[in-house]
Design an enzyme around this catalytic site. Structure first.
Site, PDB file in Angstrom:
ATOM      1  N   ARG A  84      16.486  11.746   5.389  1.00  0.00           N
ATOM      2  CA  ARG A  84      16.800  12.487   6.611  1.00  0.00           C
ATOM      3  C   ARG A  84      16.098  13.844   6.535  1.00  0.00           C
ATOM      4  O   ARG A  84      16.687  14.809   6.015  1.00  0.00           O
ATOM      5  CB  ARG A  84      18.322  12.663   6.713  1.00  0.00           C
ATOM      6  N   HIS A 106       0.817  -1.220   0.000  1.00  0.00           N
ATOM      7  CA  HIS A 106       0.000   0.000   0.000  1.00  0.00           C
ATOM      8  C   HIS A 106       0.848   1.266   0.000  1.00  0.00           C
ATOM      9  O   HIS A 106       0.673   2.149   0.841  1.00  0.00           O
ATOM     10  CB  HIS A 106      -0.972   0.006   1.191  1.00  0.00           C
ATOM     11  N   LYS A 141     -10.918   6.146  19.466  1.00  0.00           N
ATOM     12  CA  LYS A 141     -10.790   5.861  18.032  1.00  0.00           C
ATOM     13  C   LYS A 141     -11.481   4.526  17.781  1.00  0.00           C
ATOM     14  O   LYS A 141     -11.190   3.550  18.485  1.00  0.00           O
ATOM     15  CB  LYS A 141      -9.315   5.738  17.648  1.00  0.00           C
ATOM     16  N   HIS A 199      -8.793   6.561   7.482  1.00  0.00           N
ATOM     17  CA  HIS A 199      -7.561   6.294   6.738  1.00  0.00           C
ATOM     18  C   HIS A 199      -6.890   7.622   6.426  1.00  0.00           C
ATOM     19  O   HIS A 199      -7.552   8.602   6.129  1.00  0.00           O
ATOM     20  CB  HIS A 199      -7.861   5.555   5.419  1.00  0.00           C
ATOM     21  N   MET A 246     -11.533   1.459  15.937  1.00  0.00           N
ATOM     22  CA  MET A 246     -10.555   0.751  15.118  1.00  0.00           C
ATOM     23  C   MET A 246     -11.212   0.091  13.902  1.00  0.00           C
ATOM     24  O   MET A 246     -12.310  -0.432  13.979  1.00  0.00           O
ATOM     25  CB  MET A 246      -9.866  -0.317  15.973  1.00  0.00           C
ATOM     26  N   GLY A 247     -10.493   0.173  12.764  1.00  0.00           N
ATOM     27  CA  GLY A 247     -11.044  -0.375  11.534  1.00  0.00           C
ATOM     28  C   GLY A 247     -11.728   0.673  10.699  1.00  0.00           C
ATOM     29  O   GLY A 247     -12.208   0.377   9.605  1.00  0.00           O
ATOM     30  N   PHE A 248     -11.742   1.907  11.233  1.00  0.00           N
ATOM     31  CA  PHE A 248     -12.370   2.999  10.462  1.00  0.00           C
ATOM     32  C   PHE A 248     -11.389   4.151  10.273  1.00  0.00           C
ATOM     33  O   PHE A 248     -10.543   4.398  11.140  1.00  0.00           O
ATOM     34  CB  PHE A 248     -13.615   3.528  11.207  1.00  0.00           C
ATOM     35  N   ARG A 274      -9.986  -1.240  -0.958  1.00  0.00           N
ATOM     36  CA  ARG A 274      -9.869  -2.700  -0.777  1.00  0.00           C
ATOM     37  C   ARG A 274     -11.074  -3.300  -0.042  1.00  0.00           C
ATOM     38  O   ARG A 274     -11.276  -4.521  -0.044  1.00  0.00           O
ATOM     39  CB  ARG A 274      -8.586  -2.990   0.014  1.00  0.00           C
ATOM     40  N   HIS A 325      -2.169   1.476  12.974  1.00  0.00           N
ATOM     41  CA  HIS A 325      -1.727   0.881  11.690  1.00  0.00           C
ATOM     42  C   HIS A 325      -2.174  -0.578  11.655  1.00  0.00           C
ATOM     43  O   HIS A 325      -3.368  -0.847  11.719  1.00  0.00           O
ATOM     44  CB  HIS A 325      -0.200   1.086  11.566  1.00  0.00           C
ATOM     45  N   ASP A 343      -8.866  -3.194   7.590  1.00  0.00           N
ATOM     46  CA  ASP A 343      -8.832  -3.958   8.839  1.00  0.00           C
ATOM     47  C   ASP A 343     -10.227  -4.299   9.343  1.00  0.00           C
ATOM     48  O   ASP A 343     -10.403  -5.292  10.062  1.00  0.00           O
ATOM     49  CB  ASP A 343      -8.060  -3.167   9.906  1.00  0.00           C
ATOM     50  N   ARG A 366       2.276  -8.465   4.076  1.00  0.00           N
ATOM     51  CA  ARG A 366       2.966  -7.210   3.752  1.00  0.00           C
ATOM     52  C   ARG A 366       4.470  -7.372   3.573  1.00  0.00           C
ATOM     53  O   ARG A 366       5.132  -6.505   2.984  1.00  0.00           O
ATOM     54  CB  ARG A 366       2.656  -6.171   4.859  1.00  0.00           C
TER      55      ARG A 366
HETATM   56  C1  SDX Z   1      -3.856   0.790   8.059  1.00  0.00           C
HETATM   57  O1  SDX Z   1      -1.445   4.156   5.437  1.00  0.00           O
HETATM   58  C2  SDX Z   1      -1.894   3.036   5.049  1.00  0.00           C
HETATM   59  O2  SDX Z   1      -2.042   2.772   3.833  1.00  0.00           O
HETATM   60  C3  SDX Z   1      -2.233   2.063   6.147  1.00  0.00           C
HETATM   61  C4  SDX Z   1      -2.926   0.777   5.711  1.00  0.00           C
HETATM   62  C5  SDX Z   1      -2.011  -0.073   4.891  1.00  0.00           C
HETATM   63  O3  SDX Z   1      -2.518  -0.863   4.085  1.00  0.00           O
HETATM   64  O4  SDX Z   1      -0.770  -0.032   5.137  1.00  0.00           O
HETATM   65  O5  SDX Z   1      -4.074   1.095   4.972  1.00  0.00           O
HETATM   66  C6  SDX Z   1      -3.334  -0.049   6.944  1.00  0.00           C
HETATM   67  O6  SDX Z   1      -3.109   1.165   8.905  1.00  0.00           O
HETATM   68  C7  SDX Z   1      -5.297   1.214   8.041  1.00  0.00           C
HETATM   69  C8  SDX Z   1      -5.663   2.107   9.260  1.00  0.00           C
HETATM   70  C9  SDX Z   1      -5.872   1.192  10.486  1.00  0.00           C
HETATM   71  N1  SDX Z   1      -6.041   2.050  11.699  1.00  0.00           N
HETATM   72  C10 SDX Z   1      -7.220   2.131  12.315  1.00  0.00           C
HETATM   73  O7  SDX Z   1      -8.255   1.594  11.924  1.00  0.00           O
HETATM   74  C11 SDX Z   1      -7.166   2.947  13.599  1.00  0.00           C
HETATM   75  C12 SDX Z   1      -8.360   3.910  13.666  1.00  0.00           C
HETATM   76  N2  SDX Z   1      -8.190   4.970  12.656  1.00  0.00           N
HETATM   77  C13 SDX Z   1      -7.712   6.246  13.084  1.00  0.00           C
HETATM   78  O8  SDX Z   1      -6.748   6.187  14.086  1.00  0.00           O
HETATM   79  C14 SDX Z   1      -7.363   7.151  11.892  1.00  0.00           C
HETATM   80  O9  SDX Z   1      -8.403   7.076  11.008  1.00  0.00           O
HETATM   81  C15 SDX Z   1      -6.059   6.944  11.149  1.00  0.00           C
HETATM   82  C16 SDX Z   1      -4.888   6.985  12.069  1.00  0.00           C
HETATM   83  C17 SDX Z   1      -6.086   5.681  10.407  1.00  0.00           C
HETATM   84  C18 SDX Z   1      -5.935   8.079  10.134  1.00  0.00           C
HETATM   85  O10 SDX Z   1      -5.932   9.211  10.848  1.00  0.00           O
HETATM   86  P1  SDX Z   1      -5.624  10.642  10.180  1.00  0.00           P
HETATM   87  O11 SDX Z   1      -5.687  10.623   8.710  1.00  0.00           O
HETATM   88  O12 SDX Z   1      -4.387  11.153  10.789  1.00  0.00           O
HETATM   89  O13 SDX Z   1      -6.859  11.434  10.588  1.00  0.00           O
HETATM   90  P2  SDX Z   1      -7.049  12.037  12.018  1.00  0.00           P
HETATM   91  O14 SDX Z   1      -6.603  11.026  13.061  1.00  0.00           O
HETATM   92  O15 SDX Z   1      -6.430  13.381  12.026  1.00  0.00           O
HETATM   93  O16 SDX Z   1      -8.621  12.116  12.111  1.00  0.00           O
HETATM   94  C19 SDX Z   1      -9.307  13.245  11.593  1.00  0.00           C
HETATM   95  C20 SDX Z   1     -10.521  13.372  12.508  1.00  0.00           C
HETATM   96  C21 SDX Z   1     -10.117  13.447  13.975  1.00  0.00           C
HETATM   97  O17 SDX Z   1     -11.151  14.127  14.628  1.00  0.00           O
HETATM   98  P3  SDX Z   1     -10.818  15.584  15.255  1.00  0.00           P
HETATM   99  O18 SDX Z   1      -9.716  15.338  16.274  1.00  0.00           O
HETATM  100  O19 SDX Z   1     -10.343  16.444  14.090  1.00  0.00           O
HETATM  101  O20 SDX Z   1     -12.124  16.016  15.867  1.00  0.00           O
HETATM  102  O21 SDX Z   1     -11.314  12.157  12.401  1.00  0.00           O
HETATM  103  C22 SDX Z   1     -11.328  11.506  13.642  1.00  0.00           C
HETATM  104  C23 SDX Z   1     -10.162  12.030  14.454  1.00  0.00           C
HETATM  105  O22 SDX Z   1     -10.418  11.909  15.818  1.00  0.00           O
HETATM  106  N3  SDX Z   1     -11.136  10.074  13.372  1.00  0.00           N
HETATM  107  C24 SDX Z   1     -11.670   9.113  14.114  1.00  0.00           C
HETATM  108  C25 SDX Z   1     -11.252   7.928  13.509  1.00  0.00           C
HETATM  109  N4  SDX Z   1     -10.484   8.207  12.457  1.00  0.00           N
HETATM  110  C26 SDX Z   1     -10.403   9.544  12.382  1.00  0.00           C
HETATM  111  N5  SDX Z   1     -12.460   9.164  15.205  1.00  0.00           N
HETATM  112  C27 SDX Z   1     -12.831   7.977  15.703  1.00  0.00           C
HETATM  113  N6  SDX Z   1     -12.478   6.779  15.188  1.00  0.00           N
HETATM  114  C28 SDX Z   1     -11.696   6.725  14.093  1.00  0.00           C
HETATM  115  N7  SDX Z   1     -11.353   5.565  13.595  1.00  0.00           N
END
Ligand code: SDX
Length: 377
Positions: A362, A193, A261, A267, A263-265, A276, A228, A318, A343
């Site tokens: 760097r 990815h 957060k 990106h 999990m599973g939601f 995917r 992640h 996920d 991966r």
């Molecule tokens: C993978 O990069 C890749 O390609 C990764 C991957 C791969 O194949 O390698 O696709 C695999 O890692 C998928 C992601 C798996 N992680 C999760 O499911 C963990 C839950 N997701 C979140 O932690 C979050 O969505 C991230 C870390 C994945 C992405 O975060 P961003 O892009 O940095 O966005 P953000 O955290 O700044 O969120 C923006 C807003 C925030 O709200 P505010 O603070 O602005 O009010 O959306 C909210 C976040 O709190 N938010 C969520 C959320 N995801 C974003 N709130 C609750 N639950 C969530 N899952």
């Protein structure tokens, strides 16, 4: 002095080129060496996709047969690797086990390179190492789950292809074709990815001319985190907390009030859904039918529709993968090691590409600490 334009988390920053995959949030698409991942998942064995990622083209029959023969020859877990894993407490997280096992394999490779005395392998040598890790990881993951369950290890079978053998070594039963197909699709979808956190970690390590194994060990460390790769495990913990679909609304009320957060939601790159997910959800649906577990589908759908309605944040890979691995029978703690097994193909393709760039990664930082000062005399 003007404030620098800092991009925390490197969000939206293009740091280099890659020819391995193209993630396009505008079209919500993912290409591996130009092929849509959905087409690969529907038509190819995982071994052929691994070959594609490493070599840039899908294998012909002879090339696939050769890769399969090499993979079979390196499936069995070496005694010294088993001995290293057995030193780790069964209470440790399986990602620590996988990370240590890969490190042990690297330490026993006399030509691993990565030091001033031996700058590391040629692309051909690193491709060989990539195939060896690709072949060894299923046995490492299966050994770990069976060890935690107090079960004896199961030797690989040469009459089974990669995915069927993975399931055989883990469960000791002839896997059903429906299950093999769903598992095979998950491995293809998890394989690559672009510059995700763990892949970029592998590229940073490779950019110092360190060795391939060190890059993979670092990538495993990055993937373990729940933001992640650890998310697929976390999805099942959430499903266990909720219980059944009727509890979703009240559970979400509490979770969102606690600013958790889900999990599973979400990106970092895809903002209108992960390209995917439809393919993995279809694989999950075949498993729901196969095992007659419509309760899982109801909970899955209830949580997705409620969370999307409330926050407009969509599932990532996920989210369907966790319940799929649960239905197949993997322990929840085994889910992220499965992600590693898939991966490792993408990681090692990027290691080989980065090594060829020969360019140290760097970035800069902006200092915001105390002003310069001196020790009183
Ligand atoms: C993978 O990069 C890749 O390609 C990764 C991957 C791969 O194949 O390698 O696709 C695999 O890692 C998928 C992601 C798996 N992680 C999760 O499911 C963990 C839950 N997701 C979140 O932690 C979050 O969505 C991230 C870390 C994945 C992405 O975060 P961003 O892009 O940095 O966005 P953000 O955290 O700044 O969120 C923006 C807003 C925030 O709200 P505010 O603070 O602005 O009010 O959306 C909210 C976040 O709190 N938010 C969520 C959320 N995801 C974003 N709130 C609750 N639950 C969530 N899952």
């Amino acid at each position: 002095m003007t404030e620098p334009d800092i991009k925390k988390g490197l969000a939206g920053v293009v740091v280099d080129t890659t020819a391995i995959s193209k993630v396009n949030p505008e079209t919500n698409s993912l290409l591996y060496r130009g092929y849509p991942v959905q087409e690969l998942a529907a038509t190819q064995p995982f071994e052929a996709v691994a070959y594609l990622l490493w070599n840039g083209e899908l294998p012909d029959a002879e090339q696939l047969a050769e890769l399969r023969a090499t993979e079979r020859a390196h499936r069995a877990l070496a005694d010294e690797v088993k001995a290293v894993i057995d030193l780790i407490p069964v209470s440790a997280h399986p990602m620590d086990e996988v990370r240590t096992a890969v490190s042990a394999i690297g330490a026993s490779d006399p030509n691993a390179g990565g030091s001033v005395l031996n700058a590391g392998g040629s692309p051909a040598e690193n491709l060989e190492r990539s195939i060896r890790l690709f072949a060894a990881l299923p046995a490492i993951v299966a050994y770990g789950q069976r060890r935690r369950r107090g079960e004896e290890p199961i030797a690989p079978r040469d009459d089974l292809d990669y995915s069927a053998n993975f399931l055989w070594m883990t469960f000791g039963a002839e896997p059903d074709a429906v299950v093999v197909d769903a598992f095979n699709r998950s491995m293809i979808l998890y394989a690559e990815h672009s510059f995700n956190a763990s892949t970029f970690t592998a590229r940073v390590i490779t950019s110092t001319l360190s060795d391939l194994y060190s890059a993979v060990v670092g990538a495993i460390g990055a993937l373990k985190g729940p933001l992640h790769g650890g998310a697929n495990e976390a999805v099942l913990h959430i499903f266990d907390e909720i219980g059944d679909a009727s509890n979703v609304k009240s559970w979400l009320d509490t979770a969102l009030a606690e600013k958790r957060k889900i999990m599973g939601f979400g990106h970092r790159v895809y903002k209108r859904g992960d390209s995917r997910v439809p393919t993995m959800k279809a694989a999950l649906d075949t498993l729901v039918e196969h095992y007659g577990r419509h309760d899982v589908a109801e909970l899955y759908d209830a949580l997705e529709s409620e969370f999307v309605a409330r926050k407009g944040i969509y599932p990532n890979l996920d989210y369907p993968s966790g319940p799929a691995y649960n239905l197949i029978g993997f322990d929840t703690l085994t889910f992220t090691p499965l992600f590693v097994a898939a991966r490792v193909t993408g990681w090692t393709a990027h290691v080989i590409e980065q090594a060829g760039a020969n360019a140290l990664i760097r970035p800069l930082s902006h200092y915001d600490g105390v002003d310069e000062r001196h020790i009183a005399r």
